[in-house]
Design a protein around this motif. Structure first.
Motif, PDB file in Angstrom:
ATOM      1  N   LEU A   1       9.964   9.380   6.670  1.00 24.83           N
ATOM      2  CA  LEU A   1      10.850   8.710   5.708  1.00 24.83           C
ATOM      3  C   LEU A   1      11.427   7.416   6.286  1.00 24.83           C
ATOM      4  O   LEU A   1      11.554   6.418   5.573  1.00 24.83           O
ATOM      5  N   LYS A   2      11.767   7.428   7.557  1.00 23.94           N
ATOM      6  CA  LYS A   2      12.307   6.227   8.205  1.00 23.94           C
ATOM      7  C   LYS A   2      11.272   5.099   8.195  1.00 23.94           C
ATOM      8  O   LYS A   2      11.595   3.948   7.898  1.00 23.94           O
ATOM      9  N   LEU A   3      10.025   5.432   8.503  1.00 29.20           N
ATOM     10  CA  LEU A   3       8.963   4.424   8.503  1.00 29.20           C
ATOM     11  C   LEU A   3       8.721   3.872   7.103  1.00 29.20           C
ATOM     12  O   LEU A   3       8.411   2.688   6.937  1.00 29.20           O
ATOM     13  N   ILE A   4       8.879   4.714   6.086  1.00 24.22           N
ATOM     14  CA  ILE A   4       8.701   4.266   4.704  1.00 24.22           C
ATOM     15  C   ILE A   4       9.861   3.375   4.282  1.00 24.22           C
ATOM     16  O   ILE A   4       9.656   2.259   3.795  1.00 24.22           O
ATOM     17  N   ARG A   5      11.072   3.851   4.464  1.00 23.44           N
ATOM     18  CA  ARG A   5      12.264   3.126   3.987  1.00 23.44           C
ATOM     19  C   ARG A   5      12.463   1.797   4.701  1.00 23.44           C
ATOM     20  O   ARG A   5      12.918   0.829   4.098  1.00 23.44           O
ATOM     21  N   SER A   6      12.145   1.751   5.982  1.00 24.74           N
ATOM     22  CA  SER A   6      12.347   0.523   6.751  1.00 24.74           C
ATOM     23  C   SER A   6      11.210  -0.463   6.543  1.00 24.74           C
ATOM     24  O   SER A   6      11.292  -1.599   6.998  1.00 24.74           O
ATOM     25  N   SER A   7      10.144  -0.020   5.909  1.00 26.18           N
ATOM     26  CA  SER A   7       8.918  -0.812   5.724  1.00 26.18           C
ATOM     27  C   SER A   7       8.257  -1.158   7.046  1.00 26.18           C
ATOM     28  O   SER A   7       7.398  -2.027   7.104  1.00 26.18           O
ATOM     29  N   GLU A   8       8.675  -0.488   8.136  1.00 25.33           N
ATOM     30  CA  GLU A   8       8.048  -0.727   9.441  1.00 25.33           C
ATOM     31  C   GLU A   8       6.568  -0.386   9.373  1.00 25.33           C
ATOM     32  O   GLU A   8       5.723  -1.145   9.829  1.00 25.33           O
ATOM     33  N   ASN A   9       6.256   0.758   8.800  1.00 29.37           N
ATOM     34  CA  ASN A   9       4.868   1.155   8.585  1.00 29.37           C
ATOM     35  C   ASN A   9       4.872   2.245   7.509  1.00 29.37           C
ATOM     36  O   ASN A   9       4.718   3.422   7.795  1.00 29.37           O
ATOM     37  N   ALA A  10       5.072   1.818   6.275  1.00 33.02           N
ATOM     38  CA  ALA A  10       5.245   2.751   5.161  1.00 33.02           C
ATOM     39  C   ALA A  10       4.029   3.649   4.960  1.00 33.02           C
ATOM     40  O   ALA A  10       4.167   4.846   4.717  1.00 33.02           O
ATOM     41  N   SER A  11       2.855   3.097   5.073  1.00 31.80           N
ATOM     42  CA  SER A  11       1.632   3.879   4.865  1.00 31.80           C
ATOM     43  C   SER A  11       1.520   5.005   5.888  1.00 31.80           C
ATOM     44  O   SER A  11       1.188   6.140   5.543  1.00 31.80           O
ATOM     45  N   PHE A  12       1.829   4.706   7.135  1.00 34.15           N
ATOM     46  CA  PHE A  12       1.781   5.742   8.174  1.00 34.15           C
ATOM     47  C   PHE A  12       2.885   6.774   7.950  1.00 34.15           C
ATOM     48  O   PHE A  12       2.679   7.974   8.147  1.00 34.15           O
ATOM     49  N   GLY A  13       4.051   6.328   7.503  1.00 29.85           N
ATOM     50  CA  GLY A  13       5.124   7.258   7.178  1.00 29.85           C
ATOM     51  C   GLY A  13       4.698   8.237   6.093  1.00 29.85           C
ATOM     52  O   GLY A  13       4.959   9.441   6.183  1.00 29.85           O
ATOM     53  N   LEU A  14       4.011   7.724   5.081  1.00 33.87           N
ATOM     54  CA  LEU A  14       3.509   8.594   4.009  1.00 33.87           C
ATOM     55  C   LEU A  14       2.456   9.558   4.553  1.00 33.87           C
ATOM     56  O   LEU A  14       2.443  10.733   4.186  1.00 33.87           O
ATOM     57  N   LEU A  15       1.615   9.084   5.444  1.00 37.11           N
ATOM     58  CA  LEU A  15       0.593   9.953   6.056  1.00 37.11           C
ATOM     59  C   LEU A  15       1.252  11.126   6.787  1.00 37.11           C
ATOM     60  O   LEU A  15       0.800  12.269   6.669  1.00 37.11           O
ATOM     61  N   ILE A  16       2.322  10.865   7.507  1.00 38.30           N
ATOM     62  CA  ILE A  16       3.037  11.928   8.223  1.00 38.30           C
ATOM     63  C   ILE A  16       3.535  12.970   7.221  1.00 38.30           C
ATOM     64  O   ILE A  16       3.310  14.172   7.393  1.00 38.30           O
ATOM     65  N   ILE A  17       4.196  12.509   6.176  1.00 39.09           N
ATOM     66  CA  ILE A  17       4.780  13.436   5.204  1.00 39.09           C
ATOM     67  C   ILE A  17       3.700  14.233   4.479  1.00 39.09           C
ATOM     68  O   ILE A  17       3.810  15.452   4.338  1.00 39.09           O
ATOM     69  N   VAL A  18       2.650  13.575   4.057  1.00 39.37           N
ATOM     70  CA  VAL A  18       1.573  14.282   3.372  1.00 39.37           C
ATOM     71  C   VAL A  18       0.890  15.255   4.335  1.00 39.37           C
ATOM     72  O   VAL A  18       0.599  16.398   3.989  1.00 39.37           O
TER      73      VAL A  18
ATOM     74  N   ILE B   1       2.058  16.859   7.021  1.00 40.59           N
ATOM     75  CA  ILE B   1       2.830  18.064   7.373  1.00 40.59           C
ATOM     76  C   ILE B   1       3.096  18.950   6.162  1.00 40.59           C
ATOM     77  O   ILE B   1       3.499  20.094   6.313  1.00 40.59           O
ATOM     78  N   ASN B   2       2.861  18.432   4.966  1.00 42.66           N
ATOM     79  CA  ASN B   2       3.096  19.221   3.757  1.00 42.66           C
ATOM     80  C   ASN B   2       1.828  19.789   3.132  1.00 42.66           C
ATOM     81  O   ASN B   2       1.912  20.695   2.310  1.00 42.66           O
ATOM     82  N   LEU B   3       0.663  19.275   3.510  1.00 41.68           N
ATOM     83  CA  LEU B   3      -0.587  19.807   2.961  1.00 41.68           C
ATOM     84  C   LEU B   3      -1.424  20.559   3.994  1.00 41.68           C
ATOM     85  O   LEU B   3      -2.228  21.407   3.632  1.00 41.68           O
ATOM     86  N   GLY B   4      -1.265  20.224   5.267  1.00 33.27           N
ATOM     87  CA  GLY B   4      -1.998  20.935   6.303  1.00 33.27           C
ATOM     88  C   GLY B   4      -3.490  20.653   6.325  1.00 33.27           C
ATOM     89  O   GLY B   4      -4.269  21.469   6.809  1.00 33.27           O
ATOM     90  N   LEU B   5      -3.889  19.496   5.831  1.00 33.65           N
ATOM     91  CA  LEU B   5      -5.307  19.137   5.839  1.00 33.65           C
ATOM     92  C   LEU B   5      -5.718  18.525   7.170  1.00 33.65           C
ATOM     93  O   LEU B   5      -4.888  17.973   7.899  1.00 33.65           O
ATOM     94  N   ARG B   6      -7.008  18.587   7.464  1.00 32.21           N
ATOM     95  CA  ARG B   6      -7.543  17.859   8.609  1.00 32.21           C
ATOM     96  C   ARG B   6      -7.433  16.364   8.312  1.00 32.21           C
ATOM     97  O   ARG B   6      -7.495  15.942   7.158  1.00 32.21           O
ATOM     98  N   ILE B   7      -7.353  15.572   9.363  1.00 35.41           N
ATOM     99  CA  ILE B   7      -7.191  14.124   9.200  1.00 35.41           C
ATOM    100  C   ILE B   7      -8.353  13.525   8.403  1.00 35.41           C
ATOM    101  O   ILE B   7      -8.158  12.628   7.586  1.00 35.41           O
ATOM    102  N   SER B   8      -9.559  14.032   8.585  1.00 36.95           N
ATOM    103  CA  SER B   8     -10.718  13.493   7.857  1.00 36.95           C
ATOM    104  C   SER B   8     -10.547  13.666   6.343  1.00 36.95           C
ATOM    105  O   SER B   8     -10.989  12.813   5.564  1.00 36.95           O
ATOM    106  N   ASP B   9      -9.893  14.731   5.928  1.00 38.63           N
ATOM    107  CA  ASP B   9      -9.645  14.959   4.503  1.00 38.63           C
ATOM    108  C   ASP B   9      -8.426  14.173   4.013  1.00 38.63           C
ATOM    109  O   ASP B   9      -8.418  13.671   2.890  1.00 38.63           O
ATOM    110  N   LEU B  10      -7.421  14.045   4.845  1.00 45.18           N
ATOM    111  CA  LEU B  10      -6.232  13.268   4.468  1.00 45.18           C
ATOM    112  C   LEU B  10      -6.591  11.813   4.179  1.00 45.18           C
ATOM    113  O   LEU B  10      -6.118  11.230   3.207  1.00 45.18           O
TER     114      LEU B  10
END
Length: 177
Positions: free
Chosen positions: A17-34, A36-45
């Protein structure tokens, strides 16, 4: 099973959330949240689009196992997506500043940068999901059965090792003497 370790769920969620809100790296912040909440392998994410994430549920065919999985988009993901409303549904959700889909190697570098620890990698997101499910279900065998099925493991003992639970239990033998 050696390799990556899990991250505390709340710590990972806050970092995302910090990476998203600060715009430091919003896309990576979203990747973290997705992640840890879906439990997919990185290749599927990395194949997910905004359209996938904006739906209430999504169905994928896992790259590694070729198995079909149905996933529910929870409120943690929906809340993070509010910051991405202007993005086209067809865009891949996890893109670098060069507008290309992240490589697994780049995700691993970002993981090490944002989460200090020697055994942190993209796989840590999947393990964090597993640990959260296990802890939220009172560290029960039932939770391990569900995770074993979700992760495609052949046995609960494999899931225990995967999540590092077995090693913790063995360590506690010495600590509790």
């Amino acid at each position: 099973m050696q390799g990556s370790t899990y991250i505390d769920f709340d710590k990972a969620n806050s970092k995302g959330l910090k990476l998203i809100r600060s715009s430091e790296n919003a896309s990576f912040g979203l990747l973290i949240i997705v992640g840890i909440n879906l439990g997919l392998r990185i290749s599927d994410l990395l194949k997910l689009t905004y359209k996938h994430l904006r739906s209430d549920e999504l169905e994928i065919i896992e790259q590694k196992t070729k198995k079909r999985r149905k996933l529910i988009i929870n409120d943690n993901i929906k809340n993070a997506l509010k910051y991405f409303e202007e993005y086209n549904d067809e865009f891949y959700a996890f893109r670098s500043q060069k507008n290309t889909v992240y490589s697994i190697q780049h995700v691993n570098r970002l993981m090490k940068k944002h989460f200090k620890g020697s055994n942190i990698s993209s796989h840590s997101l999947r393990k964090t999901f597993g640990r959260r499910v296990w802890n939220n279900n009172n560290q029960s065998e039932k939770a391990l059965m569900y995770l074993s099925e979700l992760f495609g493991h052949h046995s609960i003992s494999t899931t225990r090792k995967y999540l590092g639970i077995r090693q913790e239990e063995l360590n506690n033998i010495y600590i509790n003497l």
